[in-house]
Design a protein around this motif. Structure first.
Motif, PDB file in Angstrom:
ATOM      1  N   GLY A 198       1.101   1.408   5.932  1.00  0.00           N
ATOM      2  CA  GLY A 198       0.321   0.809   4.851  1.00  0.00           C
ATOM      3  C   GLY A 198      -1.166   1.012   5.045  1.00  0.00           C
ATOM      4  O   GLY A 198      -1.911   1.305   4.084  1.00  0.00           O
ATOM      5  N   GLN A 199      -1.637   0.870   6.301  1.00  0.00           N
ATOM      6  CA  GLN A 199      -3.046   1.140   6.581  1.00  0.00           C
ATOM      7  C   GLN A 199      -3.383   2.595   6.285  1.00  0.00           C
ATOM      8  O   GLN A 199      -4.453   2.908   5.721  1.00  0.00           O
ATOM      9  N   GLN A 208       0.824  -1.213   0.000  1.00  0.00           N
ATOM     10  CA  GLN A 208       0.000   0.000   0.000  1.00  0.00           C
ATOM     11  C   GLN A 208       0.859   1.264   0.000  1.00  0.00           C
ATOM     12  O   GLN A 208       0.487   2.271  -0.608  1.00  0.00           O
ATOM     13  N   ALA A 227      -1.808   4.570   4.152  1.00  0.00           N
ATOM     14  CA  ALA A 227      -1.771   4.782   2.703  1.00  0.00           C
ATOM     15  C   ALA A 227      -3.068   4.313   2.053  1.00  0.00           C
ATOM     16  O   ALA A 227      -3.612   4.984   1.157  1.00  0.00           O
ATOM     17  N   ASN A 228      -3.577   3.178   2.499  1.00  0.00           N
ATOM     18  CA  ASN A 228      -4.831   2.672   1.939  1.00  0.00           C
ATOM     19  C   ASN A 228      -6.003   3.589   2.267  1.00  0.00           C
ATOM     20  O   ASN A 228      -6.912   3.771   1.450  1.00  0.00           O
ATOM     21  N   ILE A 272      -6.373  -3.711   3.824  1.00  0.00           N
ATOM     22  CA  ILE A 272      -5.150  -3.479   3.048  1.00  0.00           C
ATOM     23  C   ILE A 272      -4.771  -4.744   2.275  1.00  0.00           C
ATOM     24  O   ILE A 272      -3.861  -4.717   1.436  1.00  0.00           O
ATOM     25  N   LYS A 324       1.795   2.442  -3.340  1.00  0.00           N
ATOM     26  CA  LYS A 324       0.714   3.132  -4.049  1.00  0.00           C
ATOM     27  C   LYS A 324       0.562   4.584  -3.581  1.00  0.00           C
ATOM     28  O   LYS A 324       0.104   5.443  -4.353  1.00  0.00           O
ATOM     29  N   HIS A 337      -8.574   5.034  -0.115  1.00  0.00           N
ATOM     30  CA  HIS A 337      -9.938   4.492   0.070  1.00  0.00           C
ATOM     31  C   HIS A 337     -10.411   4.824   1.494  1.00  0.00           C
ATOM     32  O   HIS A 337     -10.325   3.986   2.407  1.00  0.00           O
TER      33      HIS A 337
END
Length: 625
Positions: A256-257, A182, A259-260, A275, A185, A264
């Motif tokens: 990562g959480q 994530q 980023a997600n 994720i 991204k 979203h």
């Protein structure tokens, strides 16, 4: 202690499975709880991630692994080991820290109920990501897992313990990979490493942002286990795991959480599971459940170990402690504590129902515990390490300020569930306080005022006493009892004297382990009458038959002792509570102490000393408080 500097594959893998299970499963719920009352915007996400990152760096990496780790008692850690260290070094103000220690022990027992509940529920909640129709099954499934977990405790964990490390390793690698995918991204989340974002969030959101610290604190719960477990694995394996694996994996997953969520925002319903790609939900749910069971097992085992320390240090009644493994000293089972944890965990599970609700109770106990450890280690830095007041003030002033800030943000949880572990801790602290000072009163006012055993010895030469040939009698007594305890009562009742008499008592020193060469202290009282004092550490198991067998084999005793034929005598004190205020502070405390003595003396003393039931006699005595 040699173990604290040793780094091996076995210790490293073992530490990974036991020490980091709790803090390693925090990503399941920590970010979700923190952002629960905050809009999901890039500014807020970067600020929360920055707070998470710097909390892990300051509290775990710096405070615990560098500073607090210095406060070990011959390689052992934890609040009771720290208390014993202060007593061993004869520092002042021990009475104040004694209250801290028993309250902290109670808080950890409350944590032993909350951690399995919130961890398992948060893992099982992942099934709702598959379909909303599975939501009603979250609670019963979690309860079944917890029932199974507590039922396994009596079997011991030696057979599955070696799997903990590799499974937790897989868990950390998995959450790191999911987080990294994530971050690629939305690499903007890496800017959260800058502490400015943490400051900006708190400054702009004000009081509402301050309350977020209660959720941020959840990322460091489990940090107290690092200090408590240094005796089992050593400092270097824990540090190695943290800096090379655990910390990077946790940061990657939290980021990562975040980023997600930037991509979203609707993923806030369950940011951890979302994720992952949808095809990986079921394997991730299974892996998360396994990880939370391991985390729960580690907390339960730590609670057993803490109870054993409390028993040996004389802080609570001598409840039976069962050794479940001959090879591993730390593998123990405490039936009564297991039952208390089992009932408490299930009650909390059905009372709070979801991990979000559980978070309202979770954290305040660990926060208070950490604060008390800070104060005790700060005092140790002054009195034992001889740090300057300026150095101590700068370092521990920073730690205390941070922990007090967290405690303030957690304080609102008290009315919404935080009162549960605090109330439990107060109840347990009251029991421990009553037990310790009740025993001290008993020793000062009865045991030490009894007729000295040397006068009793003269009666042995009276012709009216019968001689019991081929009988060795072992009289177990309190170390402060001058009369030899049940020995005098045996003489009066039987009008007989055994061929060999051994009066045995034990002392628990303020160190974890006592070397064999310092275990035995033998005193000759008369021909064929001897006093034996056994010295133990607060991490050891007491088995009088085993100690006597080893003493006989090593020719420490003046006579050969056949363990299989020896008869044991234990004195069972019975307390009558009076309305006098000369003993404990309140009359109800006298009644409580009398209740504890009445219910934890006879059979439990026999089990505690590992005595054979078919060759043990209990002789009762009565005392009025």
């Amino acid at each position: 202690m040699e173990k604290t500097n040793k780094l091996s594959y076995g210790l490293t893998v073992g530490a990974l499975g036991v020490v980091f299970g709790d803090i390693g499963t925090s990503p399941l719920y920590a970010l979700k709880v923190t952002l629960d009352n905050l809009s999901v915007t890039p500014f807020n996400i970067l600020g929360v991630l920055s707070l998470i990152f710097w909390s892990l760096i300051i509290i775990i990496s710096f405070k615990y692994l560098i500073i607090i780790f210095r406060a070990d008692n011959d390689g052992e850690g934890g609040i009771l080991a720290l208390l014993a260290l202060m007593k061993h070094k004869n520092t002042k103000q021990v009475a104040v820290f004694y209250m801290f220690a028993i309250f902290g022990a109670g808080l950890l027992l409350g944590d032993g109920m909350l951690t399995p509940a919130i961890s398992v529920i948060s893992a099982v909640e992942g099934i709702s990501t598959l379909s909303d129709s599975f939501t009603p099954y979250i609670l019963p499934t979690s309860a079944l897992i917890l029932v199974f977990l507590f039922m396994l405790q009596s079997k011991g964990t030696a057979s599955i313990g070696y799997l903990f490390g590799p499974l937790i390793f897989i868990w950390f690698c998995t959450i790191a990979i999911l987080g990294l995918a994530q971050i690629i991204k939305a690499p903007i989340v890496l800017q959260a490493i800058n502490p400015y974002y943490a400051y900006a969030l708190l400054h702009q959101t004000g009081y509402k942002g301050y309350l977020l610290l209660g959720g941020i604190f959840l990322v460091v719960t489990g940090g107290e286990a690092l200090y408590a477990d240094i005796g089992h694995f050593g400092k270097n394996p824990i540090r190695f795991n943290w800096f090379l694996l655990v910390l990077p994996c946790l940061v990657l997953n939290y980021f990562g959480q975040g980023a997600n969520l930037l991509l979203h925002p609707e993923a806030i319903t369950n940011p951890f599971y979302m994720i992952a790609p949808s095809w990986f939900y079921i394997p991730l749910i299974l892996l998360a459940t396994i990880a939370t069971v391991i985390a729960s097992q580690a907390v339960i085992s730590a609670t057993f170990s803490l109870t054993k320390q409390a028993v040996l240090l004389g802080l609570c009644p001598r409840i039976p402690v069962i050794q479940t493994s001959r090879e591993h000293v730390g593998q123990i089972y405490v039936p009564q504590i297991n039952f208390i944890l089992f009932v408490g965990t299930l009650v909390l599970t059905f009372a709070f129902k979801t991990s979000d609700n559980m978070a309202h109770a979770y954290g305040i106990a660990v926060n208070t515990y950490m604060l008390m450890v800070d104060l005790m280690v700060a005092y140790a830095a002054l009195s034992i390490w001889h740090w300057s007041r300026i150095k101590t003030g700068l370092i521990f002033g920073t730690f205390l300020s941070i922990d007090l800030a967290f405690l303030g943000s957690n304080s609102h949880k008290f009315l919404t569930g935080g009162w549960v572990p605090v109330t439990l801790a107060l109840a347990l602290a009251t029991i421990m306080y009553t037990w310790k000072y009740g025993l001290e009163y008993l020793r000062c006012n009865y045991y030490m005022n009894k007729e000295d055993v040397s006068k009793i010895i003269k009666q042995l030469h009276y012709k009216s006493l019968n001689k019991l040939q081929d009988l060795t009698a072992v009289f177990i007594t309190d170390v402060y009892d001058k009369s030899g305890g049940s020995f005098l009562h045996f003489l009066k009742l039987s009008r007989s004297v055994p061929e060999h008499v051994l009066i045995v008592n034990y002392v628990v020193n303020n160190i974890p382990y006592v070397h064999f060469s310092q275990r035995y202290e033998v005193t000759c009282l008369d021909d064929k009458v001897y006093n034996l004092t056994l010295h133990y550490g607060f991490m050891e198991s007491i088995s009088i038959p085993r100690a006597l067998e080893r003493a006989s084999k090593k020719n420490i005793l003046p006579f050969k002792l056949n363990i299989d034929r020896a008869t044991y005598m234990v004195e069972i004190p019975n307390i009558m509570a009076s309305k006098s205020k000369k003993s404990l502070t309140f009359f109800w405390q006298e009644r409580l102490f009398a209740f504890l003595i009445r219910n934890y003396s006879a059979n439990l003393n026999i089990e505690f000393y590992k005595l054979p039931y078919n060759r043990t006699m209990a002789i009762g005595t009565y005392y009025i408080m």
